[in-house]
Design a protein around this motif. Structure first.
Motif, PDB file in Angstrom:
ATOM      1  N   LYS A  79      50.627  38.120  47.107  1.00 50.34           N
ATOM      2  CA  LYS A  79      51.263  37.060  47.901  1.00 50.34           C
ATOM      3  C   LYS A  79      50.381  36.634  49.072  1.00 50.34           C
ATOM      4  N   ILE A  80      49.413  37.479  49.421  1.00 45.30           N
ATOM      5  CA  ILE A  80      48.553  37.220  50.575  1.00 45.30           C
ATOM      6  C   ILE A  80      47.259  36.558  50.088  1.00 45.30           C
ATOM      7  N   ASP A  81      46.946  35.412  50.677  1.00 41.27           N
ATOM      8  CA  ASP A  81      45.793  34.618  50.238  1.00 41.27           C
ATOM      9  C   ASP A  81      44.519  35.425  50.027  1.00 41.27           C
ATOM     10  N   ARG A  82      44.127  36.179  51.059  1.00 37.95           N
ATOM     11  CA  ARG A  82      42.831  36.855  50.970  1.00 37.95           C
ATOM     12  C   ARG A  82      42.815  38.009  49.963  1.00 37.95           C
ATOM     13  N   PHE A  83      43.980  38.383  49.443  1.00 36.64           N
ATOM     14  CA  PHE A  83      44.032  39.419  48.409  1.00 36.64           C
ATOM     15  C   PHE A  83      44.319  38.846  47.019  1.00 36.64           C
ATOM     16  N   SER A  84      44.349  37.524  46.937  1.00 36.58           N
ATOM     17  CA  SER A  84      44.749  36.920  45.668  1.00 36.58           C
ATOM     18  C   SER A  84      43.695  37.090  44.575  1.00 36.58           C
ATOM     19  N   LYS A  85      42.421  37.253  44.965  1.00 36.44           N
ATOM     20  CA  LYS A  85      41.344  37.343  43.975  1.00 36.44           C
ATOM     21  C   LYS A  85      40.652  38.705  43.929  1.00 36.44           C
ATOM     22  N   ILE A  86      41.078  39.637  44.783  1.00 35.05           N
ATOM     23  CA  ILE A  86      40.453  40.968  44.808  1.00 35.05           C
ATOM     24  C   ILE A  86      40.820  41.717  43.515  1.00 35.05           C
ATOM     25  N   PRO A  87      39.838  42.337  42.843  1.00 33.36           N
ATOM     26  CA  PRO A  87      40.213  43.117  41.651  1.00 33.36           C
ATOM     27  C   PRO A  87      41.127  44.295  42.018  1.00 33.36           C
ATOM     28  N   ILE A  88      42.242  44.395  41.310  1.00 30.31           N
ATOM     29  CA  ILE A  88      43.168  45.520  41.507  1.00 30.31           C
ATOM     30  C   ILE A  88      43.379  46.184  40.150  1.00 30.31           C
ATOM     31  N   ILE A  89      43.006  47.454  40.075  1.00 31.97           N
ATOM     32  CA  ILE A  89      43.084  48.191  38.816  1.00 31.97           C
ATOM     33  C   ILE A  89      44.232  49.194  38.872  1.00 31.97           C
ATOM     34  N   ALA A  90      45.082  49.182  37.857  1.00 35.23           N
ATOM     35  CA  ALA A  90      46.152  50.169  37.734  1.00 35.23           C
ATOM     36  C   ALA A  90      45.630  51.355  36.941  1.00 35.23           C
ATOM     37  N   VAL A  91      45.876  52.557  37.463  1.00 36.41           N
ATOM     38  CA  VAL A  91      45.535  53.768  36.709  1.00 36.41           C
ATOM     39  C   VAL A  91      46.831  54.553  36.570  1.00 36.41           C
ATOM     40  N   THR A  92      47.312  54.638  35.354  1.00 36.50           N
ATOM     41  CA  THR A  92      48.659  55.183  35.191  1.00 36.50           C
ATOM     42  C   THR A  92      48.889  55.843  33.852  1.00 36.50           C
ATOM     43  N   ALA A  93      49.824  56.771  33.855  1.00 40.03           N
ATOM     44  CA  ALA A  93      50.210  57.456  32.623  1.00 40.03           C
ATOM     45  C   ALA A  93      51.208  56.639  31.818  1.00 40.03           C
ATOM     46  N   PHE A  94      51.767  55.592  32.430  1.00 46.26           N
ATOM     47  CA  PHE A  94      52.712  54.742  31.678  1.00 46.26           C
ATOM     48  C   PHE A  94      51.998  54.211  30.437  1.00 46.26           C
ATOM     49  N   SER A  95      52.597  54.386  29.288  1.00 39.43           N
ATOM     50  CA  SER A  95      51.881  53.927  28.097  1.00 39.43           C
ATOM     51  C   SER A  95      52.740  53.082  27.171  1.00 39.43           C
ATOM     52  N   MET A  96      54.011  52.889  27.527  1.00 38.27           N
ATOM     53  CA  MET A  96      54.868  52.045  26.703  1.00 38.27           C
ATOM     54  C   MET A  96      54.415  50.593  26.839  1.00 38.27           C
ATOM     55  N   LYS A  97      54.584  49.826  25.753  1.00 38.62           N
ATOM     56  CA  LYS A  97      54.140  48.441  25.749  1.00 38.62           C
ATOM     57  C   LYS A  97      54.782  47.649  26.892  1.00 38.62           C
ATOM     58  N   GLY A  98      56.077  47.813  27.092  1.00 38.85           N
ATOM     59  CA  GLY A  98      56.792  47.091  28.145  1.00 38.85           C
ATOM     60  C   GLY A  98      56.261  47.401  29.530  1.00 38.85           C
ATOM     61  N   ASP A  99      55.861  48.653  29.730  1.00 34.30           N
ATOM     62  CA  ASP A  99      55.321  49.055  31.030  1.00 34.30           C
ATOM     63  C   ASP A  99      53.987  48.359  31.294  1.00 34.30           C
ATOM     64  N   GLN A 100      53.157  48.287  30.264  1.00 33.81           N
ATOM     65  CA  GLN A 100      51.869  47.611  30.413  1.00 33.81           C
ATOM     66  C   GLN A 100      52.067  46.145  30.758  1.00 33.81           C
ATOM     67  N   GLU A 101      53.058  45.537  30.124  1.00 35.71           N
ATOM     68  CA  GLU A 101      53.345  44.132  30.408  1.00 35.71           C
ATOM     69  C   GLU A 101      53.801  43.951  31.846  1.00 35.71           C
ATOM     70  N   ALA A 102      54.636  44.865  32.330  1.00 32.06           N
ATOM     71  CA  ALA A 102      55.119  44.800  33.720  1.00 32.06           C
ATOM     72  C   ALA A 102      53.950  44.950  34.688  1.00 32.06           C
ATOM     73  N   ILE A 103      53.016  45.810  34.344  1.00 37.61           N
ATOM     74  CA  ILE A 103      51.833  46.035  35.184  1.00 37.61           C
ATOM     75  C   ILE A 103      50.975  44.771  35.248  1.00 37.61           C
ATOM     76  N   MET A 104      50.719  44.181  34.105  1.00 41.43           N
ATOM     77  CA  MET A 104      49.881  42.978  34.102  1.00 41.43           C
ATOM     78  C   MET A 104      50.605  41.798  34.767  1.00 41.43           C
ATOM     79  N   ALA A 105      51.935  41.733  34.576  1.00 41.86           N
ATOM     80  CA  ALA A 105      52.727  40.650  35.181  1.00 41.86           C
ATOM     81  C   ALA A 105      52.724  40.761  36.712  1.00 41.86           C
ATOM     82  N   ALA A 106      52.531  41.973  37.236  1.00 41.51           N
ATOM     83  CA  ALA A 106      52.513  42.180  38.691  1.00 41.51           C
ATOM     84  C   ALA A 106      51.240  41.615  39.327  1.00 41.51           C
ATOM     85  N   GLY A 107      50.248  41.294  38.489  1.00 37.91           N
ATOM     86  CA  GLY A 107      49.020  40.702  39.018  1.00 37.91           C
ATOM     87  C   GLY A 107      47.805  41.618  38.988  1.00 37.91           C
TER      88      GLY A 107
END
Ligand code: MN
Length: 130
Positions: A79-107
């Protein structure tokens, strides 16, 4: 080159992870990369505040964290302009398809599954730092 110049050149990588073993592994891998400054936090809420005050080149987030979770952190940052393009990597044990979609949908820029593979983790980090 002066230490000051080197500090300016160093890429700042923020890591928020509450599991001590994972944090040790991530920082050990990151420390093998040249010209890098690693800033860490073990809670979601304080981690978010730390990132907001900083000037990150790359952010690595666990999903399940005390305080607020990685998905909420990512949404807040996007939501913050200066963080809109910074690479953000999720590292997680969540492995269900729906969880991955929620992660990518979060940005998130990319998703890495735990347990991580060392070379794959390092290559992913390098990709976003160069
Ligand atoms: Mn966790």
């Amino acid at each position: 080159m002066s230490e000051e110049d080197e500090a300016k050149m160093a890429k700042k990588v923020y890591v928020v992870e509450d599991n001590e073993k994972n944090m040790s592994l991530f920082t050990a891998i990151l420390n093998t990369i040249k010209d890098i400054e690693i800033i860490t936090d073990t809670r979601g809420d304080t981690g978010l505040e730390l990132i907001k005050k900083g000037n990150p080149d790359l952010i690595i987030l666990d999903i399940q964290l005390p305080g607020i979770n990685g998905i909420e952190i990512c949404k807040e940052l996007r939501k913050i302009d200066r963080f809109s393009k910074i690479p953000i990597i999720a590292v997680t044990a969540f492995s269900m398809k729906g969880d991955q979609e929620a992660i990518m949908a979060a940005g998130f820029t990319q998703y890495i599954s735990k347990p991580i593979r060392v070379m794959q983790f390092k290559e992913t980090i390098m990709k976003y730092l160069t």
